[in-house]
Design a protein around this motif. Structure first.
Motif, short mmCIF file in Angstrom:
data_model
loop_
_atom_site.label_atom_id
_atom_site.label_comp_id
_atom_site.label_asym_id
_atom_site.label_seq_id
_atom_site.Cartn_x
_atom_site.Cartn_y
_atom_site.Cartn_z
N LEU A 67 15.63 1.07 -5.83
CA LEU A 67 15.17 0.54 -4.55
C LEU A 67 16.35 0.29 -3.63
O LEU A 67 17.39 -0.22 -4.05
CB LEU A 67 14.41 -0.78 -4.77
CG LEU A 67 13.36 -0.79 -5.89
CD1 LEU A 67 12.81 -2.20 -6.07
CD2 LEU A 67 12.24 0.20 -5.58
N ARG A 68 16.18 0.63 -2.35
CA ARG A 68 17.23 0.40 -1.35
C ARG A 68 16.56 0.04 -0.03
O ARG A 68 15.42 0.43 0.23
CB ARG A 68 18.11 1.63 -1.14
CG ARG A 68 18.60 2.33 -2.39
CD ARG A 68 19.27 3.65 -2.03
NE ARG A 68 19.59 4.47 -3.18
CZ ARG A 68 18.72 5.26 -3.81
NH1 ARG A 68 17.47 5.32 -3.40
NH2 ARG A 68 19.11 6.00 -4.83
N ILE A 76 13.01 4.51 -1.83
CA ILE A 76 12.73 4.48 -3.26
C ILE A 76 13.05 5.83 -3.88
O ILE A 76 12.61 6.87 -3.37
CB ILE A 76 11.24 4.14 -3.53
CG1 ILE A 76 10.82 2.88 -2.79
CG2 ILE A 76 10.96 4.02 -5.02
CD1 ILE A 76 9.52 3.04 -2.07
N THR A 77 13.79 5.82 -4.97
CA THR A 77 13.99 7.00 -5.79
C THR A 77 13.29 6.78 -7.12
O THR A 77 13.66 5.89 -7.88
CB THR A 77 15.48 7.29 -6.03
OG1 THR A 77 16.13 7.54 -4.79
CG2 THR A 77 15.65 8.52 -6.92
N VAL A 78 12.24 7.54 -7.38
CA VAL A 78 11.49 7.43 -8.64
C VAL A 78 12.03 8.48 -9.60
O VAL A 78 11.96 9.68 -9.33
CB VAL A 78 9.98 7.64 -8.40
CG1 VAL A 78 9.22 7.54 -9.73
CG2 VAL A 78 9.45 6.62 -7.40
N LEU A 79 12.58 8.03 -10.72
CA LEU A 79 13.10 8.95 -11.73
C LEU A 79 12.08 9.26 -12.81
O LEU A 79 12.11 10.33 -13.41
CB LEU A 79 14.37 8.37 -12.39
CG LEU A 79 15.68 8.57 -11.64
CD1 LEU A 79 15.77 7.63 -10.44
CD2 LEU A 79 16.87 8.35 -12.55
N VAL A 131 7.52 11.30 -8.40
CA VAL A 131 8.92 11.45 -8.79
C VAL A 131 9.70 12.11 -7.65
O VAL A 131 9.29 13.12 -7.10
CB VAL A 131 9.04 12.28 -10.08
CG1 VAL A 131 10.50 12.61 -10.39
CG2 VAL A 131 8.41 11.54 -11.25
N GLY A 132 10.81 11.49 -7.28
CA GLY A 132 11.62 11.98 -6.16
C GLY A 132 11.93 10.85 -5.20
O GLY A 132 11.83 9.66 -5.54
N ASP A 133 12.33 11.21 -3.99
CA ASP A 133 12.77 10.24 -2.99
C ASP A 133 11.68 9.96 -1.98
O ASP A 133 10.96 10.87 -1.54
CB ASP A 133 14.02 10.76 -2.27
CG ASP A 133 15.22 10.87 -3.18
OD1 ASP A 133 15.43 9.94 -3.98
OD2 ASP A 133 15.95 11.87 -3.10
N HIS A 134 11.56 8.68 -1.58
CA HIS A 134 10.57 8.24 -0.61
C HIS A 134 11.25 7.29 0.38
O HIS A 134 12.12 6.50 0.00
CB HIS A 134 9.41 7.53 -1.29
CG HIS A 134 8.79 8.30 -2.41
ND1 HIS A 134 7.67 9.09 -2.24
CD2 HIS A 134 9.15 8.41 -3.72
CE1 HIS A 134 7.37 9.65 -3.40
NE2 HIS A 134 8.24 9.25 -4.31
N ASP A 173 0.80 -1.23 0.00
CA ASP A 173 0.00 0.00 0.00
C ASP A 173 0.83 1.27 0.00
O ASP A 173 0.48 2.26 -0.64
CB ASP A 173 -0.95 0.01 1.20
CG ASP A 173 -2.09 -1.00 1.04
OD1 ASP A 173 -2.34 -1.41 -0.11
OD2 ASP A 173 -2.69 -1.37 2.06
N ALA A 174 1.95 1.28 0.73
CA ALA A 174 2.73 2.51 0.87
C ALA A 174 3.65 2.79 -0.31
O ALA A 174 4.29 3.85 -0.34
CB ALA A 174 3.56 2.44 2.16
N PHE A 175 3.70 1.89 -1.28
CA PHE A 175 4.55 2.13 -2.45
C PHE A 175 4.05 3.37 -3.18
O PHE A 175 2.84 3.54 -3.35
CB PHE A 175 4.53 0.92 -3.38
CG PHE A 175 5.69 0.88 -4.34
CD1 PHE A 175 6.94 0.49 -3.91
CD2 PHE A 175 5.53 1.23 -5.67
CE1 PHE A 175 8.02 0.44 -4.80
CE2 PHE A 175 6.58 1.19 -6.56
CZ PHE A 175 7.83 0.80 -6.12
N PRO A 176 4.94 4.28 -3.62
CA PRO A 176 4.49 5.61 -4.08
C PRO A 176 3.77 5.63 -5.42
O PRO A 176 3.22 6.68 -5.78
CB PRO A 176 5.81 6.40 -4.16
CG PRO A 176 6.87 5.37 -4.33
CD PRO A 176 6.41 4.17 -3.55
#
Length: 210
Positions: A169-170, A182-185, A195-198, A19-22
């Motif tokens: 993913l890290r 998560i860094t979404v490019l 888009v960005g860091d989560h 659920d928390a995935f951006p």
């Protein structure tokens, strides 16, 4: 020339690993993931499979098979999971011809496949669009240039412009507590705000895996 037109107002199905995935992965989409550690890839892929098995067939292809023992820790019914090995992009294209329309297809260790090229990625994209697949390509590496993530996607995935989602993913841990980072490019228009860091608390995600 064959075209693939369909009514634009149709709302495609979307899936998330948790659920928390951006962002979500929609039918007819093609996503590329880079995991900076093996735990991050395992958490992502196994939760994605477990969360999708109730909605129809899930296919895992690539060098190596998924662990049913681990997957059963996340879901009891794995009867919708199909696994097969491919070792080249040509074999992957052939596999995409026989999977069910609208299904989730996960390709692990994609950069290790033989005969990778921009032309073959376009052929894969054609299959995804025609069959309405949710295609997720993944790779785990311990050698990641954090200062040039776009260059890393080009190194591993050859033609990053053709993908709907690009994400790194890290995992990290501190005093026994885990976080999923998560860094979404790149994201689809509906999820462009992601888009960005989560950074997500991940104790509940990793407890069964660890």
């Amino acid at each position: 020339m064959r075209m693939f037109f369909k009514p634009a107002e149709l709302q495609p199905r979307e899936i998330k690993p948790f659920d928390a995935f951006p962002l979500a992965f929609a039918e007819g989409s093609m996503s590329a993931m880079i995991a900076a550690d093996e735990l991050a890839e395992t958490v992502f892929l196994y939760h994605l499979m477990a969360n999708s098995l109730g909605d129809g067939p899930v296919y895992h292809v690539g060098p190596g098979s998924p662990s049913l023992k681990l997957l059963r820790k996340l879901t009891e019914d794995v009867s919708n999971l199909y696994a097969g090995n491919v070792y080249s992009v040509d074999e992957l294209v052939d596999a995409l011809k026989v999977v069910d329309d609208g299904s989730l297809v996960i390709v692990s260790r994609f950069p290790t496949l033989l005969n990778r090229s921009a032309e073959r990625l376009v052929e894969i994209r054609r299959k995804v669009d025609k069959k309405g697949l949710v295609l997720v390509l993944s790779h785990s590496t311990i050698e990641l240039n954090e200062l040039d993530l776009p260059g890393e996607f080009r190194r591993f995935y050859d033609l990053p412009e053709i993908f709907d989602v690009l994400a790194v993913l890290r995992t990290s841990s501190y005093r026994g507590h885990h976080r999923f980072n998560i860094t979404v490019l790149k994201a689809p228009p509906d999820h462009v705000s992601s888009v960005g860091d989560h950074s997500i608390p991940a104790d509940s995600l990793v407890k069964h895996i660890l």
